[in-house]
Design an enzyme around this catalytic site. Structure first.
Site, PDB file in Angstrom:
ATOM      1  N   ARG A  41       0.835  -1.217   0.000  1.00 54.29           N
ATOM      2  CA  ARG A  41       0.000   0.000   0.000  1.00 54.29           C
ATOM      3  C   ARG A  41       0.864   1.259   0.000  1.00 54.29           C
ATOM      4  NH1 ARG A  41      -0.795   4.794   2.628  1.00 54.29           N
ATOM      5  NH2 ARG A  41      -0.371   3.734   4.616  1.00 54.29           N
ATOM      6  N   ASP A  42       1.504   1.554   1.113  1.00 54.89           N
ATOM      7  CA  ASP A  42       2.314   2.771   1.207  1.00 54.89           C
ATOM      8  C   ASP A  42       3.494   2.715   0.245  1.00 54.89           C
ATOM      9  OD1 ASP A  42       2.768   5.280   2.258  1.00 54.89           O
ATOM     10  OD2 ASP A  42       4.110   4.548   3.814  1.00 54.89           O
ATOM     11  N   HIS A 247       7.074   4.638  12.132  1.00 56.52           N
ATOM     12  CA  HIS A 247       6.963   4.605  10.661  1.00 56.52           C
ATOM     13  C   HIS A 247       7.967   5.622  10.119  1.00 56.52           C
ATOM     14  CE1 HIS A 247       4.370   4.146   6.924  1.00 56.52           C
ATOM     15  NE2 HIS A 247       5.138   5.179   6.605  1.00 56.52           N
ATOM     16  N   HIS A 249      10.633   7.042   7.075  1.00 52.40           N
ATOM     17  CA  HIS A 249      11.129   7.095   5.700  1.00 52.40           C
ATOM     18  C   HIS A 249      12.642   7.339   5.732  1.00 52.40           C
ATOM     19  CE1 HIS A 249       7.280   7.388   3.246  1.00 52.40           C
ATOM     20  NE2 HIS A 249       6.879   7.266   4.494  1.00 52.40           N
ATOM     21  N   CYS A 280       5.489   9.527  -0.654  1.00 54.80           N
ATOM     22  CA  CYS A 280       4.180  10.072  -0.316  1.00 54.80           C
ATOM     23  C   CYS A 280       3.802  11.105  -1.370  1.00 54.80           C
ATOM     24  CB  CYS A 280       4.187  10.714   1.070  1.00 54.80           C
ATOM     25  SG  CYS A 280       2.601  11.476   1.509  1.00 54.80           S
ATOM     26  N   ASN A 289       9.996   4.052   2.319  1.00 59.15           N
ATOM     27  CA  ASN A 289       9.985   3.655   3.719  1.00 59.15           C
ATOM     28  C   ASN A 289      11.257   2.895   4.060  1.00 59.15           C
ATOM     29  OD1 ASN A 289       6.944   4.108   4.626  1.00 59.15           O
ATOM     30  ND2 ASN A 289       6.908   3.266   2.562  1.00 59.15           N
TER      31      ASN A 289
END
Length: 731
Positions: A41-42, A247, A249, A280, A289
């Site tokens: 997803r991300d 989370h 990056h 993003c 990420n």
């Protein structure tokens, strides 16, 4: 005897395995670390260009679960208008094979997204009674700053929290777990440094709404360890640390350091993305990420134990494989530092050898000059992509690049399929099967046949591994040769022999003796022709007439639907293929449309569904603007190959010499479509009848597209041929 030396990644598995840590029973609860895999997803949401096929997303999720992941973000119920790569999430959920103990979470940005999900779940309950739910978890998100929230959700933080409260309440009433995300907890690309007290307020609000956990995201990737520590110190004053996740990056290369800092402060859940995928769309400049592989490696040998599915852990080796696989699907290298390091180290330490006993399977016009490079040039293969395949057992797929330049202007790719559980993998007496291709044939079309072979082979036939070699104008090879192919077929591939070539072509079989078939150049006086490619003159020599014969010792040769015939049979077959290539449709709005059209039209509708799905994924490519998809092998290129006036005739004259020097089997489809029965009878007569062959077989229910139409029947004929050679029984 010398053999080609393709660089193997054999040591790759051993190296990665050396860094893997098995699940330990004695780890205390406070040292168990959970990984939430956000790659599907991300990781994919910010990808540019063509929309990633649903099939690829499904395969990605299922591979991650097989590697041990127990919580994976499968997609997002966001409008494809705003995030195109998340289109098709409903189809992903429906196609996934659900494993017990795994959470397949989805991001829900608003009430509309939740309504769509609840409708999907309700439909499943009506149609699939007793089956596990498509998902049991959703994620909601909000930023810690108004500036980022307005750019992302077009509302302030308080307004967003109010909307999320309604979504969370409705989701929990329907039995769904809810996980919260807080973005830009360190810095905001629009307003600068973030107020950590705001982070605490937002995280607390999400937990009070009913979120079981809140993930704190350094969305921009600017955070440094001391800033992460300061932020957590503030947040933990009113939020239980066991309900927090990290989370991070990796924009500035500090993600792993930030992960370790978060763990030191009591955080026990880390979001990570396989291959370092990510970014993003609302955070300019933010890179991927933190890589799951890098996190796993960083924690190995430490006090921490990474929890995996069914009480185990997550396998680093398999995650590295997956990271390379999905990265190369996206047209780039893996961003994982560990993945790149392990591959580089494996390349440096690998040994190079092929099994001495090799069985070669040929299909179509493989004996023509533009489709036989792999067989007639002894040049190295350059490793390009190790990745696991969902084939039977635990098959590894490793893709290589074959580069015969300057002797031949086109490169091609080959894939090796090997099974780590195969007892014959390191047996020097076992067979290596090489599947070579004619024009317009991508290597993945053989995968269903290979899978059927794996399912059916018994102890009687010992198969070490499989290789599939691609046509240079299709699949991955088409991308490698794109610039050259733009010059057109005629100036690149089509050639006519000199007077000596014409004189020597027919006597060639008489000159080739079994002892001469290795590494000998016949007709070295053949005049060279030169082509100018990118301003550089290179020699272009006809492969067979130049006399490059295999340096491999073939155990046997299996020819499938051999495309060659005498001049006496005219051009009917050639016209059949040319017209079919020129008239067929070659552009669709999407891969989904292409699949639906092909399932109902032309010869495609007769294809085995597995072959067709592989053709959709590997045989198509986005057009220049990304609005449609088209064939990787342009129909004009394929038609031009069929116009070759020399290849089929040369194959016809040289084929008997192969039969004399190497045990040869011949397989055709039972349906005589483009090649009439008289042509096949003539070939049998020319080689001396069926008794001169290892075997002669016809595959039921298939015409000239044997591989595409009946891979199961073809696999059975292969095993019959191999059993005849070995004089052994096959289960």
């Amino acid at each position: 005897m010398l053999t080609p030396s393709p660089v193997r990644l054999r040591a790759f598995r051993a190296l990665a395995r050396a860094y893997s840590v098995p699940a330990a029973a004695a780890h205390s609860k406070q040292h168990i670390v959970n990984i939430v895999e956000v790659g599907p997803r991300d990781g994919l949401q910010n990808e540019k260009g063509a929309v990633i096929p649903v099939e690829t997303k499904v395969e990605l999720v299922e591979r991650l679960v097989r590697a041990g992941v127990s919580n994976v973000e499968a997609g997002s119920f966001v409008s494809p208008k705003w995030v195109p790569q998340m289109g098709g999430t409903a189809d992903v959920l429906k196609r996934l094979t659900k494993e017990r103990g795994v959470h397949y979470s989805v991001l829900v940005p608003n009430q509309r997204g939740l309504d769509d999900l609840l409708l999907l779940l309700a439909q499943q309950q009506l149609t699939d009674l007793g089956s596990p739910p498509l998902t049991d978890e959703i994620s909601v998100f909000v930023a810690a700053t108004d500036a980022f929230n307005k750019a992302n959700l077009n509302c302030t933080v308080p307004e967003s929290l109010q909307k999320i409260a309604a979504v969370t309440e409705a989701a929990t009433k329907h039995g769904l777990r809810v996980r919260g995300y807080v973005s830009v907890v360190i810095a905001c690309p629009y307003s600068g440094r973030t107020d950590y007290h705001k982070v605490r307020e937002v995280a607390s609000a999400l937990l009070n709404m009913g979120c079981y956990e809140v993930s704190l995201g350094d969305t921009v990737g600017m955070g440094r360890p001391h800033e992460v520590a300061e932020m957590l110190d503030v947040v933990k004053r009113s939020v239980p640390v066991e309900q927090l996740a990290g989370h991070f990056h990796d924009t500035y290369g500090t993600a792993i350091a930030n992960v370790l800092t978060a763990l030191e402060h009591g955080v026990r859940t880390i979001d990570a993305s396989v291959g370092g995928l990510g970014g993003c769309p609302y955070s300019p400049g933010a890179t991927g990420n933190v890589s799951t592989e890098d996190v796993l490696y960083a924690l190995q040998g430490s006090q921490y134990h990474v929890a995996g599915r069914n009480g185990g852990t997550i396998n680093l080796e398999e995650m590295v494989d997956i990271g390379w696989w999905i990265s190369e699907k996206l047209g780039r290298e893996s961003a994982s530092r560990v993945g790149r390091a392990l591959r580089a180290k494996a390349r440096k330490t690998t040994t190079t050898s092929l099994a001495p006993a090799i069985n070669c399977v040929l299909t179509g016009t493989v004996l023509t000059p533009h489709s036989s490079c792999m067989l007639f040039f002894s040049l190295p293969l350059l490793p390009s992509s190790p990745s696991p395949s969902p084939a039977p057992r635990r098959t590894m797929k490793e893709t290589y690049t074959f580069d015969p330049r300057p002797n031949y202007p086109l490169r091609l790719t080959a894939t090796r399929y090997s099974d780590t559980a195969n007892p014959h993998l390191h047996n020097p007496d076992a067979l290596t099967l090489i599947f070579a291709h004619g024009t317009g044939f991508h290597k993945e079309q053989w995968e269903p046949t290979i899978a059927e072979l794996e399912r059916r082979v018994g102890d009687g036939v010992k198969i070490r591994e499989y290789w599939s070699v691609e046509a240079p104008n299709h699949g991955d090879s088409a991308a490698l040769n794109e610039d050259v192919l733009k010059l057109g077929y005629t100036p690149v591939c089509e050639w006519r022999p000199s007077w000596m070539g014409r004189v020597c072509t027919k006597p060639a079989p008489l000159l080739i003796r079994p002892r001469d078939r290795h590494s000998h150049r016949l007709f070295a006086a053949q005049a060279r022709r030169h082509r100018t490619l990118h301003g550089r003159r290179i020699p272009v020599r006809p492969v067979l007439t130049a006399g490059y014969f295999p340096t491999l010792k073939f155990h046997s040769l299996i020819c499938v639907e051999l495309m060659c015939s005498s001049e006496a049979f005219g051009t009917t077959a050639k016209s059949f293929l040319i017209n079919g290539a020129e008239k067929r449709r070659d552009t669709w709005s999407s891969r989904e449309e292409a699949y639906n059209v092909m399932k109902t039209r032309g010869t495609w509708k007769e294809w085995d569904d597995r072959v067709l799905r592989n053709y959709i994924e590997y045989g198509l490519k986005p057009t220049g603007d990304g609005s449609t998809v088209t064939l990787k092998c342009a129909r004009t290129q394929e038609a031009a190959c069929y116009r070759d006036p020399i290849g089929p005739r040369r194959a016809y004259h040289l084929f008997p010499s192969f039969v004399k020097s190497t045990r040869t089997h011949l397989i055709y489809g039972a349906i005589d479509d483009y090649l009439p029965a008289a042509v096949k009878d003539d070939i049998l007569r020319r080689v001396g009848g069926e008794s001169s062959l290892g075997s002669y077989a016809r595959v039921p229910g298939a015409g000239h597209l044997v591989v595409q139409m009946n891979p199961t029947g073809l696999a059975e004929k292969f095993l019959d041929a191999l059993a005849r050679d070995s004089k052994l029984q096959v289960d």
